[in-house]
Design an enzyme around this catalytic site. Structure first.
Site, mmCIF file in Angstrom:
data_model
loop_
_atom_site.group_PDB
_atom_site.id
_atom_site.type_symbol
_atom_site.label_atom_id
_atom_site.label_comp_id
_atom_site.label_asym_id
_atom_site.label_seq_id
_atom_site.Cartn_x
_atom_site.Cartn_y
_atom_site.Cartn_z
ATOM 1 N N SER A 142 0.626 -1.228 0.149
ATOM 2 C CA SER A 142 0.208 -0.235 0.058
ATOM 3 C C SER A 142 0.937 1.563 -0.325
ATOM 4 C CB SER A 142 -0.704 -0.129 1.064
ATOM 5 O OG SER A 142 -2.137 -1.212 1.545
ATOM 6 N N SER A 143 0.982 2.172 -0.661
ATOM 7 C CA SER A 143 1.133 3.668 -0.483
ATOM 8 C C SER A 143 2.485 3.212 -1.431
ATOM 9 C CB SER A 143 0.246 4.230 0.479
ATOM 10 O OG SER A 143 1.547 5.630 0.678
ATOM 11 N N SER A 144 3.587 3.849 0.114
ATOM 12 C CA SER A 144 4.810 3.359 -0.344
ATOM 13 C C SER A 144 5.529 1.880 -0.743
ATOM 14 C CB SER A 144 5.850 3.961 0.708
ATOM 15 O OG SER A 144 7.152 4.021 0.351
ATOM 16 N N HIS A 283 -6.904 8.033 -0.663
ATOM 17 C CA HIS A 283 -5.541 7.236 -0.751
ATOM 18 C C HIS A 283 -5.637 6.007 -0.267
ATOM 19 C CE1 HIS A 283 -1.297 6.675 -1.652
ATOM 20 N NE2 HIS A 283 -1.365 7.368 -0.067
#
Ligand SMILES: *[C@@H]1O[C@H](CO)[C@@H](O)[C@H](O)[C@H]1NC(C)=O
Ligand SMILES: *[C@@H]1O[C@H](CO)[C@@H](O)[C@H](O)[C@H]1NC(C)=O
Ligand SMILES: *[C@@H]1O[C@H](CO)[C@@H](O)[C@H](O)[C@H]1NC(C)=O
Ligand SMILES: *[C@@H]1O[C@H](CO)[C@@H](O)[C@H](O)[C@H]1NC(C)=O
Length: 300
Positions: A142-144, A283
């Protein structure tokens, strides 16, 4: 009495120290793997009680400010591991702020000595340790961790059979022109790094020059209301992998509304690429564990 408890302590001590990785069904840190770990990435693992004979491996990569422990608690993969018998590797970022390095030349290069290299070495070690099924080695995050998922798919295409990034950016989009490690890149974050599918494919190919084998299939999640990594990163990530696979990113072969959830739409561009765009979601796109199992081929 004294002798018995001494013996019990000795035996349990031997068990713990000689074989820490054998402890099942809880998050374990692997400290004695002997792998080359150039950036000192934390190596954590969940081995299910009901491990398959030749298990699959899912690498589950945490978001920025996260950790192996946080992603272990906050994602469904350990529960799914008990159901399907695979091993989960939870790498933990060594950087302050604990984002992943997806910006340096080292991490964006096959065997370049960055975070991606450390994670790839964990995968290889785990394959050997558990005689894992190399046709069932997958990566998600997730994300990074989604950025790193794209980076691993690009730098180690021979290791992974599929990747599912939740809210990331294209591999090579967060590049640091000054060679910065773990650098933020606002141009990319704000969705202003725009390239053609061919240009993105060249970025991917440059990460493992000369590689001509099969590549992992990809399923890209992104929310339309993402103000951290702007939604155009969805389009650019689709363009990147469409470029690699030779698909037309403007013409999905299948578009499914309200799939897998209401207001999510799933576009299939070819056998190796799907995008799932979550309208109204920010996000944090919630992990769709059961869908992941289908894409990875553990569930039908
Ligand atoms: C940010 O990434 C883009 C590519 O996505 C690159 O062109 C640009 O130079 C990077 N910015 C910095 C400050 O490194
Ligand atoms: C792929 O690369 C290998 C190793 O460099 C080479 O031996 C082989 O001929 C290449 N195959 C194709 C189809 O280009
Ligand atoms: C992505 O591409 C599609 C079709 O090419 C376009 O309609 C849409 O506006 C783009 N999305 C963003 C966030 O730029
Ligand atoms: C789907 O989107 C519509 C329109 O924005 C919204 O009213 C509705 O609440 C959304 N449904 C779900 C389940 O998120």
């Amino acid at each position: 009495m004294v002798r018995i408890s001494f013996l019990a302590a000795l035996i349990s001590g031997l068990y713990v120290y000689a074989n820490p990785v054998e402890k099942r069904a809880s998050l374990q840190q692997i400290t004695n793997s002997g792998i080359s770990n150039p950036t000192n990435v934390g190596f954590y693992m969940y081995v299910p009680d009901k491990i398959a004979t030749s298990p699959g491996i899912v690498v589950a990569i945490h978001y920025c400010t996260g950790s192996a422990q946080a992603y272990y608690s906050g994602s469904p993969y350990s529960t799914l591991a008990e159901q399907y018998g695979f091993v989960v590797i939870y790498p933990s970022s060594p950087h302050s702020g604990t984002c992943w390095d997806v910006s340096s030349k080292a991490t964006l290069t096959h065997n370049g000595g960055g975070d991606s290299n450390a994670i790839a070495n964990m995968v290889t070690w785990t394959v050997n340790k558990y005689s894992a099924d190399t046709s069932k080695v997958f990566v998600t995050g997730s994300s990074s961790g989604a950025m790193m998922t794209n980076v691993l798919a690009a730098t180690y295409p021979e290791l992974f059979k599929a990747g599912i990034p939740y809210s990331g950016v294209p591999a090579g989009c967060f590049v640091s022109s000054s060679g910065g490690v773990d650098a933020w890149n606002s141009t990319c974050a704000q969705g202003d790094s725009i390239a053609s599918p061919e240009a993105w494919a060249n970025v991917v190919e440059a990460m493992d020059p000369g590689y001509n084998g099969t590549r992992p299939k990809m399923q890209i999640y992104h929310g339309s209301a993402d103000t951290t990594l702007y939604p155009n990163n969805y389009n650019e990530t689709i363009k990147e992998w469409a470029g690699v696979f030779g698909y037309d990113y403007t013409k999905p072969t299948l578009s499914e509304a309200n799939t897998p959830l209401t207001n999510y739409s799933r576009d299939t561009f070819g056998p190796l690429l799907q995008g799932i765009y979550a309208t109204g979601v920010g996000h944090t796109v919630p992990i769709q564990g059961n869908e992941d199992m289908k894409f990875f081929g553990f569930a039908s």
